[in-house]
Motif scaffolding. Structure first.
Motif, short mmCIF file in Angstrom:
data_model
loop_
_atom_site.label_atom_id
_atom_site.label_comp_id
_atom_site.label_asym_id
_atom_site.label_seq_id
_atom_site.Cartn_x
_atom_site.Cartn_y
_atom_site.Cartn_z
N MET A 130 8.94 9.14 -8.73
CA MET A 130 7.93 9.53 -9.71
C MET A 130 7.14 8.36 -10.29
O MET A 130 5.95 8.51 -10.54
N PRO A 131 7.73 7.17 -10.49
CA PRO A 131 6.91 6.07 -10.97
C PRO A 131 5.76 5.75 -10.01
O PRO A 131 4.65 5.46 -10.44
N LEU A 132 6.00 5.86 -8.70
CA LEU A 132 4.94 5.61 -7.72
C LEU A 132 3.90 6.73 -7.74
O LEU A 132 2.70 6.47 -7.59
N VAL A 133 4.36 7.95 -7.95
CA VAL A 133 3.44 9.08 -8.08
C VAL A 133 2.56 8.89 -9.32
O VAL A 133 1.33 9.07 -9.26
N ASN A 156 -4.40 5.78 -10.53
CA ASN A 156 -5.43 5.24 -9.65
C ASN A 156 -6.39 6.33 -9.16
O ASN A 156 -7.15 6.11 -8.22
N GLY A 157 -6.31 7.52 -9.76
CA GLY A 157 -7.26 8.57 -9.49
C GLY A 157 -6.91 9.54 -8.38
O GLY A 157 -7.74 10.33 -7.96
N PHE A 158 -5.68 9.51 -7.90
CA PHE A 158 -5.26 10.42 -6.84
C PHE A 158 -4.52 11.61 -7.45
O PHE A 158 -3.63 11.43 -8.28
N PRO A 159 -4.85 12.83 -7.03
CA PRO A 159 -4.23 14.03 -7.61
C PRO A 159 -2.85 14.33 -7.02
O PRO A 159 -2.62 15.39 -6.45
N MET A 160 -1.95 13.41 -7.15
CA MET A 160 -0.61 13.57 -6.58
C MET A 160 0.23 14.44 -7.52
O MET A 160 0.37 14.12 -8.70
N LYS A 161 0.79 15.51 -6.97
CA LYS A 161 1.55 16.45 -7.77
C LYS A 161 3.02 16.08 -7.87
O LYS A 161 3.66 16.28 -8.88
N ARG A 162 3.58 15.59 -6.76
CA ARG A 162 5.01 15.30 -6.74
C ARG A 162 5.29 14.20 -5.72
O ARG A 162 4.44 13.83 -4.94
N ARG A 163 6.52 13.75 -5.74
CA ARG A 163 6.93 12.72 -4.80
C ARG A 163 7.13 13.31 -3.41
O ARG A 163 7.33 14.52 -3.27
N PRO A 218 0.84 -1.21 0.00
CA PRO A 218 0.00 0.00 0.00
C PRO A 218 0.87 1.26 0.00
O PRO A 218 1.79 1.39 0.79
N ILE A 219 0.56 2.15 -0.92
CA ILE A 219 1.22 3.45 -1.00
C ILE A 219 0.17 4.48 -0.63
O ILE A 219 -0.89 4.56 -1.26
N HIS A 220 0.43 5.26 0.40
CA HIS A 220 -0.54 6.25 0.85
C HIS A 220 -0.51 7.46 -0.07
O HIS A 220 0.56 7.96 -0.40
N ALA A 221 -1.68 7.89 -0.49
CA ALA A 221 -1.83 8.99 -1.45
C ALA A 221 -1.74 10.32 -0.73
O ALA A 221 -2.74 11.02 -0.55
N VAL A 222 -0.54 10.67 -0.29
CA VAL A 222 -0.32 11.90 0.46
C VAL A 222 0.80 12.71 -0.17
O VAL A 222 1.59 12.20 -0.95
N GLN A 223 0.83 13.97 0.21
CA GLN A 223 1.89 14.88 -0.21
C GLN A 223 2.61 15.34 1.06
O GLN A 223 2.19 15.01 2.17
N ILE A 224 3.67 16.11 0.90
CA ILE A 224 4.50 16.49 2.05
C ILE A 224 3.66 17.20 3.12
O ILE A 224 3.80 16.90 4.31
#
Length: 89
Positions: A69-72, A78-85, A11-17
């Motif tokens: 970045m590959p994980l981002v 998967n539908g998460f608005p992740m901007k950066r690692r 599981p990779i949590h869809a979070v930013q800093i």
């Protein structure tokens, strides 16, 4: 609960800093101890597939952040608005 997506069973949590800082602040306010944060990249996830004990450790972490970045990009797919690692160091 923190939203996440899985890559090779991890599981990779869809979070930013900013999210990570807020989560850590909440743990401090709650006087909660013993949390584990993993900064995962492609190598980490791939290694967890090869080493089952390592995979168990990653799956038991409180927070696994995308430090690559590959994980981002997988998060975005998967539908998460992740901007950066989430840069680990």
């Amino acid at each position: 609960m923190i939203e996440s997506y899985k890559i090779l069973g991890i599981p990779i949590h869809a979070v930013q800093i900013a999210d990570v800082v807020q989560i850590m602040n909440n743990w401090i306010k709650e006087n909660s101890r013993g949390h584990t944060i993993v900064a995962a990249n492609s190598h980490v996830v791939n290694e967890a597939r090869r080493n089952t004990d390592y995979g168990k450790i990653l799956r038991s972490a409180d927070l696994v952040v995308a430090d690559g970045m590959p994980l981002v990009l997988m998060g975005r797919m998967n539908g998460f608005p992740m901007k950066r690692r989430v840069y680990g160091p």
